[in-house]
Design a protein around this motif. Structure first.
Motif, PDB file in Angstrom:
ATOM      1  N   ALA A 425       0.851  -1.188   0.000  1.00  0.00           N
ATOM      2  CA  ALA A 425       0.000   0.000   0.000  1.00  0.00           C
ATOM      3  C   ALA A 425       0.884   1.234   0.000  1.00  0.00           C
ATOM      4  CB  ALA A 425      -0.894   0.002   1.237  1.00  0.00           C
ATOM      5  N   PRO A 426       0.452   2.292  -0.683  1.00  0.00           N
ATOM      6  CA  PRO A 426       1.305   3.481  -0.762  1.00  0.00           C
ATOM      7  C   PRO A 426       1.491   4.206   0.577  1.00  0.00           C
ATOM      8  CG  PRO A 426      -0.757   3.791  -1.979  1.00  0.00           C
ATOM      9  CD  PRO A 426      -0.704   2.364  -1.562  1.00  0.00           C
ATOM     10  N   PHE A 427       0.596   3.969   1.536  1.00  0.00           N
ATOM     11  CA  PHE A 427       0.846   4.540   2.867  1.00  0.00           C
ATOM     12  C   PHE A 427      -0.011   3.886   3.943  1.00  0.00           C
ATOM     13  CE2 PHE A 427      -2.320   7.151   0.756  1.00  0.00           C
ATOM     14  CZ  PHE A 427      -3.271   7.437   1.726  1.00  0.00           C
ATOM     15  N   THR A 476      -4.105   2.515  17.949  1.00  0.00           N
ATOM     16  CA  THR A 476      -3.709   1.180  17.493  1.00  0.00           C
ATOM     17  C   THR A 476      -4.291   0.837  16.130  1.00  0.00           C
ATOM     18  OG1 THR A 476      -5.581   0.317  18.727  1.00  0.00           O
ATOM     19  CG2 THR A 476      -3.414   0.199  19.789  1.00  0.00           C
ATOM     20  N   GLN A 477      -4.943   1.813  15.482  1.00  0.00           N
ATOM     21  CA  GLN A 477      -5.585   1.475  14.212  1.00  0.00           C
ATOM     22  C   GLN A 477      -4.823   2.052  13.021  1.00  0.00           C
ATOM     23  OE1 GLN A 477      -9.824   1.039  14.035  1.00  0.00           O
ATOM     24  NE2 GLN A 477      -9.994   2.567  15.644  1.00  0.00           N
ATOM     25  N   LEU A 478      -3.661   1.501  12.751  1.00  0.00           N
ATOM     26  CA  LEU A 478      -2.913   1.922  11.561  1.00  0.00           C
ATOM     27  C   LEU A 478      -3.354   1.022  10.411  1.00  0.00           C
ATOM     28  CD1 LEU A 478       0.660   2.476  13.021  1.00  0.00           C
ATOM     29  CD2 LEU A 478      -0.743   4.197  11.879  1.00  0.00           C
ATOM     30  N   VAL A 479      -3.960   1.636   9.377  1.00  0.00           N
ATOM     31  CA  VAL A 479      -4.458   0.793   8.295  1.00  0.00           C
ATOM     32  C   VAL A 479      -3.771   1.134   6.977  1.00  0.00           C
ATOM     33  CG1 VAL A 479      -6.717   0.362   9.298  1.00  0.00           C
ATOM     34  CG2 VAL A 479      -6.347   2.409   7.929  1.00  0.00           C
ATOM     35  N   PRO A 480      -3.497   0.095   6.163  1.00  0.00           N
ATOM     36  CA  PRO A 480      -2.910   0.355   4.844  1.00  0.00           C
ATOM     37  C   PRO A 480      -3.944   0.997   3.924  1.00  0.00           C
ATOM     38  CG  PRO A 480      -3.180  -2.012   5.219  1.00  0.00           C
ATOM     39  CD  PRO A 480      -3.636  -1.338   6.459  1.00  0.00           C
ATOM     40  N   CYS A 481      -3.553   2.036   3.201  1.00  0.00           N
ATOM     41  CA  CYS A 481      -4.469   2.722   2.294  1.00  0.00           C
ATOM     42  C   CYS A 481      -4.009   2.585   0.858  1.00  0.00           C
ATOM     43  CB  CYS A 481      -4.544   4.204   2.630  1.00  0.00           C
ATOM     44  SG  CYS A 481      -5.469   4.481   4.119  1.00  0.00           S
ATOM     45  N   GLY A 482      -4.943   2.350  -0.041  1.00  0.00           N
ATOM     46  CA  GLY A 482      -4.606   2.217  -1.456  1.00  0.00           C
ATOM     47  C   GLY A 482      -3.943   0.874  -1.715  1.00  0.00           C
ATOM     48  N   ALA A 483      -3.664   0.601  -2.980  1.00  0.00           N
ATOM     49  CA  ALA A 483      -3.111  -0.704  -3.325  1.00  0.00           C
ATOM     50  C   ALA A 483      -1.870  -0.577  -4.185  1.00  0.00           C
ATOM     51  CB  ALA A 483      -4.156  -1.529  -4.057  1.00  0.00           C
ATOM     52  N   GLY A 484      -0.888  -1.415  -3.876  1.00  0.00           N
ATOM     53  CA  GLY A 484       0.281  -1.571  -4.727  1.00  0.00           C
ATOM     54  C   GLY A 484       0.258  -2.979  -5.317  1.00  0.00           C
ATOM     55  N   THR A 485       1.310  -3.320  -6.061  1.00  0.00           N
ATOM     56  CA  THR A 485       1.324  -4.603  -6.776  1.00  0.00           C
ATOM     57  C   THR A 485       1.256  -5.801  -5.822  1.00  0.00           C
ATOM     58  OG1 THR A 485       3.717  -4.316  -6.873  1.00  0.00           O
ATOM     59  CG2 THR A 485       2.489  -3.853  -8.877  1.00  0.00           C
ATOM     60  N   GLU A 486       1.863  -5.671  -4.635  1.00  0.00           N
ATOM     61  CA  GLU A 486       1.826  -6.773  -3.673  1.00  0.00           C
ATOM     62  C   GLU A 486       0.386  -7.082  -3.265  1.00  0.00           C
ATOM     63  OE1 GLU A 486       3.641  -6.467   0.209  1.00  0.00           O
ATOM     64  OE2 GLU A 486       5.616  -6.907  -0.617  1.00  0.00           O
ATOM     65  N   ARG A 487      -0.356  -6.026  -2.982  1.00  0.00           N
ATOM     66  CA  ARG A 487      -1.744  -6.195  -2.541  1.00  0.00           C
ATOM     67  C   ARG A 487      -2.601  -6.753  -3.676  1.00  0.00           C
ATOM     68  NH1 ARG A 487      -4.670  -1.643   1.052  1.00  0.00           N
ATOM     69  NH2 ARG A 487      -6.119  -3.025   2.113  1.00  0.00           N
ATOM     70  N   LEU A 488      -2.361  -6.245  -4.880  1.00  0.00           N
ATOM     71  CA  LEU A 488      -3.112  -6.732  -6.031  1.00  0.00           C
ATOM     72  C   LEU A 488      -2.854  -8.221  -6.242  1.00  0.00           C
ATOM     73  CD1 LEU A 488      -4.922  -6.238  -8.481  1.00  0.00           C
ATOM     74  CD2 LEU A 488      -2.892  -5.555  -9.764  1.00  0.00           C
TER      75      LEU A 488
END
Ligand code: ADP
Ligand code: ZN
Length: 721
Positions: A425-427, A476-488
């Motif tokens: 994720a990009p961030f 405690t709620q750090l969440v990945p936002c957006g998608a990169g190639t790994e997530r896809l």
């Protein structure tokens, strides 16, 4: 006694005068590799000419190679390049010459290994490796002992850099030099009538032996490579030599194979990813005349041909022809200079020509050769948009794209998916306070990598562990936002558990040979879905790909850069053009949140002309290239205030001395205002003609900046961040 002008091949890279002590039996010749005194040191240099003026205080050359490194006709080319890019001529030579050749002179005193940064823009992991690599990129090739002096505990990191192929060392065993296998020449294909028409114009131009530039504008799959091949054969038949340039050799192994098959012996490959010995061997084969055709990446533009008959620049719009560090040359432009100087034919090819090249063709300054149709009458892919604006999205794949992938899997056909973002994720975002963990060196959000559970800065490559709690609010709620190639990749694996999925990005392709293996797997049908960054868009000719999906077209389109639309158009056209190149028709789906943007209309209707007209209106209004010329000055330093001061002083000096046609814009903080711990400011110079810009830059040479300040002069910049 002769007085010779010598370009130093180490910093400060300037040209100085020396006495020639070897007399007439060993006359001074341009291109000879020398050892000359510089202060207390002995440094390598290269002889440029013997027209210097005698002075009492001149020192003498100490050693000299037996043979020149390049034909004397090339001195003018190197000098022009230095003037055009406002770089010292020694830096041009140090960039142009293979390190193994340069080390020939060093061996006179110290038989040492020489280390050179490869041309890749990849950044290694680990601070020490990164520092070494950056130092090599900034300072040019260095011996082991020079490196030890700078990095006393860096030997393990250096070895790893070599193992990863990011640094090459001269002194590898000779059998690493790949001899060009002598293959029988394969019979050419029967050209289509469009190919034939294009080629006949090239033939006529080759016969006239005067400079003739052409744009080969051919849609994807129209058979441009075949025209290049036949043009090279024709040049060779006439006894001439040819240089063929391609953006990235590692990404297009098929291209080299086709050339080798068709041209047989006399062809060498020249790029800086080669082991140094192989690169040296290729260079020497060109110089001795044993090779008459070079195929290579941007650095091949310096190949030591005495006189060229033909220069081919494939995918001429590609920004990898521009070197982004050190000497910021554009190999396409230098190739044109060489063609003009040698009275050669220049053949620039693309399905999405750069605006400047197409404009020159329109104006009649460059011949226009057009291939409007795909080979065999195959249709261009049918392209559709998928509107992703509004509503809640589950994952990166739209239902339409998922359904199309499903169909393709059922039919046993291959699919390509483009997502131009690496990592998971990009961030990361804190749900409680909205904070985003950022790299303190670059002030850019960290990319989240889930497989290795870490955060990584894509600019300086700093890697840190994933924090358990938000650094700002302890939430405690750090969440990945957006998608990169790994997530896809994960999403695809979950949706299509039986599909064979492969990922192509600079993280998975870092190892030597990884790319060739994956390309081979694609060809043999071992992969159903190939996903990746823009790497997958480059030049591949996979016959069984019938579906191309673009996950997030907006990522390229909305970069704050005046070329972003041009880039998006090229990328979308190129990647959708990978579909339907074989017997089966192809289609493409583009996901966007801005379906109304004009670029999509042009991509959907395969209408470069419409894109060109629209884009030119905007560029002309703003006097941006190709309707004006730019120089980007980047001032950087560790201390923000001092750097800002220096930039302001520079801008004032420029505004005072520059010709009135030159606009001095800035200084402003760069878009990447902090990079690797340095503050960065930029000044943009803009003018309707080139000459006043160069006059303005000449004034810079007299300006003294504090030594802690680093100034980069980028003529015809491409990357403005
Ligand atoms: P592009 O214009 O996209 O670079 P290529 O040169 O890769 O296209 O050609 C596309 C495909 O068409 C290749 O597989 C090539 O071998 C084939 N091809 C090119 N010219 C001909 C021809 N005259 N006859 C048959 N096949 C051809
Ligand atoms: Zn960083």
């Amino acid at each position: 006694m002769f007085v010779v002008t010598v370009a130093l091949l180490v910093p400060p890279f300037q040209a100085y005068s020396y006495l020639w002590p070897f007399g007439d039996e060993c006359p001074p010749r341009p291109g000879l590799l020398l050892k000359v005194p510089l202060g207390p040191r002995q440094v390598p240099g290269c002889l440029l000419n013997a027209d210097g003026v005698y002075r009492d205080d001149l020192r003498a050359v100490e050693h000299c190679s037996k043979d020149p490194l390049f034909p004397s006709a090339m001195v003018a080319f190197f000098e022009w390049t230095a003037r055009y890019y406002h770089a010292p001529v020694g830096e041009v030579l140090a960039t142009a010459l293979p390190a193994a050749i340069l080390s020939g002179a060093r061996r006179v005193t110290a038989p040492e290994l020489v280390y050179t940064a490869s041309e890749s823009d990849v950044l290694p992991r680990g601070i020490c490796k990164r520092r070494i690599l950056e130092w090599l990129r900034g300072n040019g090739p260095a011996t082991g002992s020079q490196l030890r002096a700078h990095f006393p505990s860096g030997s393990a990191s250096l070895a790893r850099l070599v193992a990863e192929g990011l640094v090459t060392k001269q002194g590898l065993s000779p059998n690493t030099a790949a001899p060009s296998p002598s293959l029988p020449e394969v019979e050419p294909l029967r050209l289509t009538s469009e190919q034939e028409t294009a080629l006949s114009q090239v033939r006529t131009a080759l016969a006239s032996e005067t400079f003739a530039p052409f744009l080969l504008y051919g849609v994807t799959g129209s058979g441009k490579t075949e025209v290049y091949l036949e043009a090279v054969r024709e040049a060779r038949r006439r006894g001439g030599t040819a240089l063929v340039m391609t953006p990235e050799i590692a990404l297009t192994p098929q291209l080299v194979t086709r050339f080798r098959e068709r041209l047989g012996e006399g062809l060498v490959v020249l790029h800086s990813g080669l082991a140094e010995r192989a690169r040296q061997a290729a260079w020497q084969a060109v110089q001795s005349g044993a090779a008459d055709v070079v195929i290579g990446t941007r650095s091949a533009v310096f190949a030591p041909f005495e006189r060229l008959a033909l220069v081919v620049v494939d995918e001429e719009h590609d920004s990898s022809y521009k070197q982004g560090q050190g000497l910021r040359y554009n190999a396409r432009d230098l190739a044109l200079w060489r063609a003009r100087n040698d009275g050669a034919v220049a053949l620039l090819g693309s399905a999405t020509p750069s605006l400047g090249t197409f404009l020159r063709a329109r104006q009649g300054k460059t011949g226009l050769l057009t291939l409007e149709r795909r080979v065999g009458g195959r249709p261009l892919p049918e392209v559709k948009l998928v509107d992703r604006s509004g509503g809640k999205k589950r994952g990166a794949l739209s239902d339409e794209l998922a359904a199309a992938l499903e169909e393709n899997l059922e039919r046993g056909e291959q699919s390509l998916l483009l997502l131009n973002r690496r990592g998971f994720a990009p961030f990361l975002l804190c749900r409680d306070c909205g904070a985003v963990p950022r790299c303190p060196q670059c002030e850019i959000s960290y990319t989240y990598y889930r497989r290795r559970n870490l955060l990584r800065c894509h600019y300086c490559d700093t890697v840190v562990p994933v924090p358990d709690v938000c650094p700002q609010c302890q939430g405690t709620q750090l969440v990945p936002c957006g998608a990169g190639t790994e997530r896809l990749e994960d999403e695809l694996a979950a949706r299509f558990p039986l599909a064979r999925i492969a990922r192509m990005d600079s993280d998975t392709m870092a190892r030597r040979g990884a790319h060739e293996r994956l390309v081979a797997q694609m060809r043999t049908g071992e992969v159903d879905i190939l996903l990746g960054t823009q790497m997958i868009a480059k030049g591949h000719d996979f016959a069984r790909v019938t579906l191309v999906g673009v996950l997030d077209a907006d990522a390229t389109l909305f970069l704050p850069d005046f070329r972003s639309t041009e880039r998006a158009f090229a990328l979308l056209t190129q990647v959708t053009g990978r579909a339907g190149r074989g017997m089966l028709p192809g289609r493409a789906l583009i996901q966007t949140c801005n379906p109304g943007h004009y670029v999509f209309n042009c991509v959907l209707s395969h209408d470069y002309g419409a894109f060109f007209a629209e884009e030119c209106r905007f560029r002309q209004e703003m006097s941006y290239p190709p309707f004006g010329y730019l120089v980007n000055l980047v001032v950087s330093g560790s201390r923000e205030e001092q750097t800002a001061d220096a930039a302001a002083r520079l801008a004032r000096a420029l505004a005072e001395t520059a010709p009135s046609e030159v606009e001095v814009l800035g200084p402003v903080p760069c878009l990447l205002s902090h990079l690797r711990g340095k503050s960065r400011f930029q000044i943009l110079l803009k003018a309707p003609r080139r000459a006043p810009l160069h006059q303005a830059l000449a004034a810079l040479e007299r300006l003294r900046l504090p030594s802690a300040i680093h100034l980069v002069v980028d003529v015809d910049p491409i990357d403005m961040f």
